[in-house]
Each structure stands twice: as structure tokens, then as C-alpha cells.
Scaffold this active site. Structure first.
Site, mmCIF file in Angstrom:
data_model
loop_
_atom_site.group_PDB
_atom_site.id
_atom_site.type_symbol
_atom_site.label_atom_id
_atom_site.label_comp_id
_atom_site.label_asym_id
_atom_site.label_seq_id
_atom_site.Cartn_x
_atom_site.Cartn_y
_atom_site.Cartn_z
ATOM 1 N N HIS A 1 -16.130 -27.832 -15.613
ATOM 2 C CA HIS A 1 -14.679 -28.004 -15.453
ATOM 3 C C HIS A 1 -14.257 -28.959 -16.568
ATOM 4 O O HIS A 1 -13.171 -28.541 -17.229
ATOM 5 C CB HIS A 1 -14.591 -28.552 -14.064
ATOM 6 C CG HIS A 1 -12.998 -29.034 -13.833
ATOM 7 N ND1 HIS A 1 -12.322 -27.996 -13.092
ATOM 8 C CD2 HIS A 1 -12.541 -30.105 -14.322
ATOM 9 C CE1 HIS A 1 -11.101 -28.755 -12.848
ATOM 10 N NE2 HIS A 1 -11.066 -29.790 -13.610
ATOM 11 N N GLU A 2 -14.879 -30.186 -16.749
ATOM 12 C CA GLU A 2 -14.233 -31.335 -17.573
ATOM 13 C C GLU A 2 -14.828 -30.651 -19.090
ATOM 14 O O GLU A 2 -13.743 -30.867 -20.002
ATOM 15 C CB GLU A 2 -14.778 -32.499 -17.476
ATOM 16 C CG GLU A 2 -14.455 -33.096 -16.153
ATOM 17 C CD GLU A 2 -12.980 -33.346 -15.913
ATOM 18 O OE1 GLU A 2 -12.443 -33.574 -16.952
ATOM 19 O OE2 GLU A 2 -12.489 -33.135 -14.830
ATOM 20 N N HIS B 1 -11.698 -28.319 -20.173
ATOM 21 C CA HIS B 1 -10.633 -29.192 -20.478
ATOM 22 C C HIS B 1 -10.851 -29.400 -22.074
ATOM 23 O O HIS B 1 -9.767 -29.301 -22.759
ATOM 24 C CB HIS B 1 -10.422 -30.473 -19.783
ATOM 25 C CG HIS B 1 -9.824 -29.992 -18.320
ATOM 26 N ND1 HIS B 1 -8.760 -29.243 -17.979
ATOM 27 C CD2 HIS B 1 -10.176 -30.591 -17.077
ATOM 28 C CE1 HIS B 1 -8.492 -29.109 -16.749
ATOM 29 N NE2 HIS B 1 -9.358 -30.035 -16.122
#
Length: 219
Positions: free
Chosen positions: A33-34, A37
């Protein structure tokens, strides 16, 4: 020695085992997820995450212990946010929104992939309940992580998307209360006010995506 062994054997380890079972899936969901980003921000012209060493698959760099604990216990949580400088984007608001969506988007992809793997591995690994359960839980946690993060409460990703459509003054006001948003989220999830509706929505979405497990099973 006999007494200690008797006490040890009499302990119920199932709850601790179930918690530990959720750690690896949670780390997968949080890390990718990170990373999503950071990678999308880099593609859009912001190297802040790269410069901070956050374009990595090392989960420790993305870990927030409270967020991980929430993921394991409540199936909703968060990671340490990847640093982003929206003013390095050609279109700051749009770039921030796209970067924010990348995290939940990645989690939906993870859910689809792991559901497919669950169906594909179900017959050959039917006797290996632990492996199948971990694959299944990774899919569920990833989807719940995506849904939780699109809530438009700062500092979750949904608040960044909301900021893309708000006038600058309102967006600045939203960011001013960012530090209180996490406290509010903790209270709402722990009390069940937010947790129960989120579980309902997640389960409904998970049931829809389960078709990918069926496709894997039929191969």
C-alpha cells in the site's frame, strides 16, 4: 517440572496463534500500500518518498505499530504515511489525489490476486489449512484496508482525495485537524460505531470479489 508442563499444556494458544497468523498478511498489505503511494508520487514528479528511502519492500520502513495492531485485531488499520510533497506535482491537487488512490487501489489488486491464488491452491493444499488460511486472510485484510483508507477523515487517503475537490481554504482547515482524525478513528473503530458498518461493507465487497477464487479453482 510436571506441574509447569501441565499448566503449559493447558493454556489456550488459539487466540495468540490467530493473532500471529494475521501479522504476515497485514505486513504484505501495509508494505505494498505505502510502496504504491511512493511509486506513483515518483512517477508524477515527486521524489520525496524515494529520497526518504521509502520506495522499498522492507515492511519495517512502513510500519506503524498501533496501525499494525489494529489490522491484526480489528482488521482495520494504517501504516506510517509515505512523505509526499504535493507542490512538486505539475497539478498539485490532482497529483495528490492520484497518489492517495494508488494505495487503496493496490490493496484491491492484492485482494484479487490472493483470492485467485486461494482458489488455485485450494485442491492441492487442502490439507494445509494454515497456508490456505493465510492466503485467504491476506485477501480479506487487503480489501478491508482499502475500504478503511478511502474514508474521508484525515489522515486517511480518502481525505486527500476529498482535498482535490475542496477549495484551498477548506482543504487547509481539513489538514489543520489531521492530528485529531486518528484519535477519532481509534474511538470509532474500537467502540464498534465505525467497525461494524465497515465489516458489513467489506464482507459484501469480498463476496463480490470471491468470483476470482472460483476462477482459480476451476483451472
Amino acid at each position: 517440572m510436571t506441574t509447569i508442563q501441565t499448566i503449559w499444556n493447558g493454556l489456550d494458544w488459539s487466540y495468540l496463534t490467530n493473532m500471529l497468523l494475521g501479522v504476515i498478511p497485514a505486513l504484505i498489505c501495509i508494505t505494498l500500500h505505502e510502496l504504491a503511494h511512493g511509486v506513483v508520487a515518483y512517477w508524477l514528479g515527486d521524489s520525496t518518498a524515494k529520497d526518504a528511502g521509502r520506495l522499498t519492500l522492507n515492511p519495517i520502513r512502513h510500519l506503524d505499530l498501533m496501525g499494525l495492531a489494529m489490522m491484526v485485531v480489528f482488521h482495520f488499520g494504517w501504516a506510517k504515511p509515505v512523505p509526499v510533497n504535493m507542490y512538486r506535482f505539475r497539478n498539485p491537487k490532482r497529483g495528490m489525489a492520484v497518489t492517495a488512490v494508488a494505495g487503496p487501489g493496490m490493496n484491491v489488486i492484492i485482494a484479487v490476486v490472493f483470492l485467485f491464488l486461494y482458489g488455485l491452491l485450494y485442491k492441492p493444499l487442502h490439507g494445509e489449512g494454515f497456508v490456505l488460511e493465510m492466503v485467504y486472510l491476506t485477501a480479506y485484510l487487503s480489501l478491508s484496508f482499502a475500504i478503511f483508507n478511502i474514508i474521508p477523515i484525515s489522515p486517511l487517503d480518502g481525505s486527500k482525495v476529498l482535498g482535490a475537490v475542496l477549495p484551498a481554504r477548506q482543504y487547509d482547515t481539513l489538514m489543520r485537524y489531521e492530528r485529531y482524525g486518528m484519535i477519532l478513528l481509534l474511538v470509532l473503530v474500537a467502540s464498534g460505531v465505525l467497525g461494524r458498518p465497515l465489516s458489513t461493507v467489506t464482507q459484501a465487497a469480498f463476496n463480490k470479489l470471491f468470483i476470482f477464487a472460483e476462477w482459480g479453482y476451476m483451472l
